[in-house]
Design a protein around this motif. Sequence first.
Motif, PDB file in Angstrom:
ATOM      1  N   VAL A  76       2.018   4.072  -2.123  1.00 25.57           N
ATOM      2  CA  VAL A  76       0.976   4.981  -1.631  1.00 25.57           C
ATOM      3  C   VAL A  76       0.912   4.953  -0.107  1.00 25.57           C
ATOM      4  CG1 VAL A  76      -1.500   5.467  -1.627  1.00 25.57           C
ATOM      5  CG2 VAL A  76      -0.373   4.819  -3.763  1.00 25.57           C
ATOM      6  N   SER A  77       1.062   3.758   0.480  1.00 35.39           N
ATOM      7  CA  SER A  77       1.052   3.657   1.951  1.00 35.39           C
ATOM      8  C   SER A  77       2.156   4.502   2.569  1.00 35.39           C
ATOM      9  CB  SER A  77       1.222   2.187   2.361  1.00 35.39           C
ATOM     10  OG  SER A  77       0.130   1.413   1.922  1.00 35.39           O
ATOM     11  N   HIS A  78       3.351   4.440   1.969  1.00 31.81           N
ATOM     12  CA  HIS A  78       4.463   5.240   2.495  1.00 31.81           C
ATOM     13  C   HIS A  78       4.233   6.734   2.272  1.00 31.81           C
ATOM     14  CE1 HIS A  78       6.856   1.869   3.709  1.00 31.81           C
ATOM     15  NE2 HIS A  78       6.926   1.362   2.480  1.00 31.81           N
ATOM     16  N   LEU A  79       3.654   7.086   1.120  1.00 34.30           N
ATOM     17  CA  LEU A  79       3.436   8.503   0.813  1.00 34.30           C
ATOM     18  C   LEU A  79       2.458   9.158   1.781  1.00 34.30           C
ATOM     19  CD1 LEU A  79       3.302   8.499  -3.106  1.00 34.30           C
ATOM     20  CD2 LEU A  79       5.059   9.522  -1.655  1.00 34.30           C
ATOM     21  N   ILE A  80       1.414   8.413   2.165  1.00 30.68           N
ATOM     22  CA  ILE A  80       0.410   9.001   3.062  1.00 30.68           C
ATOM     23  C   ILE A  80       0.735   8.741   4.527  1.00 30.68           C
ATOM     24  CG2 ILE A  80      -1.388   8.800   1.314  1.00 30.68           C
ATOM     25  CD1 ILE A  80      -2.490   6.392   2.755  1.00 30.68           C
ATOM     26  N   GLY A  81       1.883   8.107   4.776  1.00 29.11           N
ATOM     27  CA  GLY A  81       2.313   7.876   6.148  1.00 29.11           C
ATOM     28  C   GLY A  81       1.595   6.759   6.865  1.00 29.11           C
ATOM     29  N   LEU A  82       1.093   5.779   6.126  1.00 34.72           N
ATOM     30  CA  LEU A  82       0.380   4.650   6.727  1.00 34.72           C
ATOM     31  C   LEU A  82       1.411   3.615   7.172  1.00 34.72           C
ATOM     32  CD1 LEU A  82      -2.646   4.000   7.131  1.00 34.72           C
ATOM     33  CD2 LEU A  82      -2.528   2.624   5.066  1.00 34.72           C
ATOM     34  N   ASN A  83       1.416   3.281   8.452  1.00 36.18           N
ATOM     35  CA  ASN A  83       2.440   2.371   8.962  1.00 36.18           C
ATOM     36  C   ASN A  83       2.061   0.900   8.853  1.00 36.18           C
ATOM     37  OD1 ASN A  83       0.466   2.246  10.877  1.00 36.18           O
ATOM     38  ND2 ASN A  83       1.764   2.819  12.625  1.00 36.18           N
ATOM     39  N   SER A  84       1.071   0.595   8.036  1.00 36.81           N
ATOM     40  CA  SER A  84       0.641  -0.796   7.831  1.00 36.81           C
ATOM     41  C   SER A  84       0.764  -1.159   6.351  1.00 36.81           C
ATOM     42  CB  SER A  84      -0.802  -0.987   8.307  1.00 36.81           C
ATOM     43  OG  SER A  84      -0.939  -0.595   9.652  1.00 36.81           O
ATOM     44  N   ALA A  85       1.879  -0.777   5.747  1.00 35.27           N
ATOM     45  CA  ALA A  85       2.054  -0.985   4.309  1.00 35.27           C
ATOM     46  C   ALA A  85       2.026  -2.461   3.926  1.00 35.27           C
ATOM     47  CB  ALA A  85       3.370  -0.348   3.861  1.00 35.27           C
ATOM     48  N   LEU A 108      -6.589   2.022  11.223  1.00 35.57           N
ATOM     49  CA  LEU A 108      -5.383   1.980  10.392  1.00 35.57           C
ATOM     50  C   LEU A 108      -5.306   0.674   9.598  1.00 35.57           C
ATOM     51  CD1 LEU A 108      -2.731   3.519  12.826  1.00 35.57           C
ATOM     52  CD2 LEU A 108      -3.673   4.553  10.746  1.00 35.57           C
ATOM     53  N   ARG A 109      -5.617  -0.428  10.246  1.00 38.30           N
ATOM     54  CA  ARG A 109      -5.587  -1.717   9.547  1.00 38.30           C
ATOM     55  C   ARG A 109      -6.644  -1.764   8.439  1.00 38.30           C
ATOM     56  NH1 ARG A 109      -1.380  -1.777  11.608  1.00 38.30           N
ATOM     57  NH2 ARG A 109      -0.483  -3.389  12.973  1.00 38.30           N
ATOM     58  N   PHE A 110      -7.823  -1.251   8.746  1.00 37.81           N
ATOM     59  CA  PHE A 110      -8.883  -1.214   7.726  1.00 37.81           C
ATOM     60  C   PHE A 110      -8.472  -0.345   6.545  1.00 37.81           C
ATOM     61  CE2 PHE A 110     -12.654   0.852   5.914  1.00 37.81           C
ATOM     62  CZ  PHE A 110     -13.383  -0.265   5.509  1.00 37.81           C
ATOM     63  N   ALA A 111      -7.867   0.802   6.818  1.00 36.49           N
ATOM     64  CA  ALA A 111      -7.429   1.701   5.751  1.00 36.49           C
ATOM     65  C   ALA A 111      -6.353   1.042   4.892  1.00 36.49           C
ATOM     66  CB  ALA A 111      -6.902   3.002   6.353  1.00 36.49           C
ATOM     67  N   ALA A 112      -5.426   0.310   5.529  1.00 39.74           N
ATOM     68  CA  ALA A 112      -4.347  -0.346   4.791  1.00 39.74           C
ATOM     69  C   ALA A 112      -4.886  -1.433   3.864  1.00 39.74           C
ATOM     70  CB  ALA A 112      -3.328  -0.937   5.769  1.00 39.74           C
ATOM     71  N   LEU A 113      -5.782  -2.253   4.383  1.00 35.77           N
ATOM     72  CA  LEU A 113      -6.348  -3.326   3.572  1.00 35.77           C
ATOM     73  C   LEU A 113      -7.195  -2.764   2.428  1.00 35.77           C
ATOM     74  CD1 LEU A 113      -7.335  -5.757   6.467  1.00 35.77           C
ATOM     75  CD2 LEU A 113      -5.515  -6.107   4.796  1.00 35.77           C
ATOM     76  N   THR A 114      -7.980  -1.752   2.708  1.00 35.03           N
ATOM     77  CA  THR A 114      -8.809  -1.132   1.668  1.00 35.03           C
ATOM     78  C   THR A 114      -7.944  -0.481   0.600  1.00 35.03           C
ATOM     79  OG1 THR A 114     -10.541  -0.706   3.298  1.00 35.03           O
ATOM     80  CG2 THR A 114     -10.655   0.522   1.228  1.00 35.03           C
ATOM     81  N   LEU A 115      -6.837   0.145   1.011  1.00 37.61           N
ATOM     82  CA  LEU A 115      -5.916   0.742   0.049  1.00 37.61           C
ATOM     83  C   LEU A 115      -5.366  -0.307  -0.910  1.00 37.61           C
ATOM     84  CD1 LEU A 115      -4.162   3.085  -0.998  1.00 37.61           C
ATOM     85  CD2 LEU A 115      -2.512   2.540   0.810  1.00 37.61           C
ATOM     86  N   GLY A 116      -4.999  -1.459  -0.381  1.00 36.70           N
ATOM     87  CA  GLY A 116      -4.499  -2.534  -1.240  1.00 36.70           C
ATOM     88  C   GLY A 116      -5.535  -3.017  -2.234  1.00 36.70           C
ATOM     89  N   ILE A 117      -6.781  -3.143  -1.785  1.00 33.09           N
ATOM     90  CA  ILE A 117      -7.872  -3.580  -2.670  1.00 33.09           C
ATOM     91  C   ILE A 117      -8.091  -2.569  -3.793  1.00 33.09           C
ATOM     92  CG2 ILE A 117     -10.350  -4.068  -2.778  1.00 33.09           C
ATOM     93  CD1 ILE A 117     -10.112  -4.993   0.182  1.00 33.09           C
ATOM     94  N   LEU A 118      -8.122  -1.289  -3.460  1.00 35.01           N
ATOM     95  CA  LEU A 118      -8.329  -0.246  -4.470  1.00 35.01           C
ATOM     96  C   LEU A 118      -7.157  -0.168  -5.446  1.00 35.01           C
ATOM     97  CD1 LEU A 118      -9.800   2.596  -2.217  1.00 35.01           C
ATOM     98  CD2 LEU A 118     -11.043   1.131  -3.830  1.00 35.01           C
TER      99      LEU A 118
END
Length: 361
Positions: free
Chosen positions: A20-29, A124-134
């Motif tokens: 999902v991180s790669h799909l949405i272009g998040l560089n903190s996968a 970006l870091r907050f979004a990456a960590l929250t994505l992992g939790i979800l």
Amino acid sequence: MRLGARMLKTGVAITVALYVSHLIGLNSATYAGIAAAFAIQPNIYRSFQTMLEQIYANLFGVGIAAMIVFSLGNDPIVIGFTTVIVIGICMKMRMNENTIALAIIAVLAVMETTEMMLFNFAGLRFAALTLGILAAFIVNMLFLPPKYELRLFKSIDQLTSDILQWLRISTRHLSDDPALRTEIDRIQTELRHIDNTYLLFKEERIYRRKIRMPRLRKLIIFRQMIQTSRKSLETLEAFHQYDDKVEHIPKEFQDVLVDELDKIIYSHERLLLSAMGKIKKNTTRSIEDITDPDLPHLVETLIHVYEKDEKDRLALLPLASRLMEYHKEILHLQKILTSYQRFHEHLDFNFKKKRRKFALL
């Protein structure tokens, strides 16, 4: 090494978070994968609680780190000071170790050297960590959901069978002392594991009103099954403790003791089989008359045997007391199991399902 469901869930959650991180272009996968690994829990209820707790910790870590970097910079001493503050806040809020570790990761993720704008970088870091939790929460809820009811009963049934087998051997003085001591220690460990499984089963939430009451009754039955098994273990320990004395008492009492214990064991086994639906609901009264123990007769026989022996009089009365406590728990289990089967005849226990291929860790 067993490949447990929790191991698989952790791997799947990390995979989902990275994809999902790669799909949405998040560089903190990488941070999303780390957060997913910390967020996997043994049941859905704990997963939901952990998700909320870790989002709060993530928010505190990122927010405090961003403010301190903006005001004091990101010198190693400042980073260490910020970490202490975040740990203190998390401990004040009674967060668990995994959540505190994730908060520390959030601090380090924000305070590392970067040429990006601070608040964009922190976001970006907050979004990456929250994505992992979800991602971990969704995987835990949908992928291999735990079924503790079946697992709990199988554990209780197997443990009880082991205890009753050793009881039969011990009463006939056939058990090897070191082997029995080792088995008692193992059974005590298994009982603690069963207590933990019961706690996980108890924590699961039921939102359908129709099955809420049967579920509460099942919890009571499982709690009593565990208590009855614990009393059977205490009885086994008592026989192990008094084995030498039992072997040298008159044969009259030995015969009565073995006979009454066999009846208690049969009563315990009969209840477990009834819970599995392997016994007719309308059993004949003659069978119950034959197999129901007569513990007052056992105590009277014991007192009669030692009436003329002042030195060893009533030396084995604690053993008879353990038997009476064990039988009392069996009678209580029979009462609540009969009540459940009468009021919820259409809702059977899920004990007849096939064994799962993966052990829940």
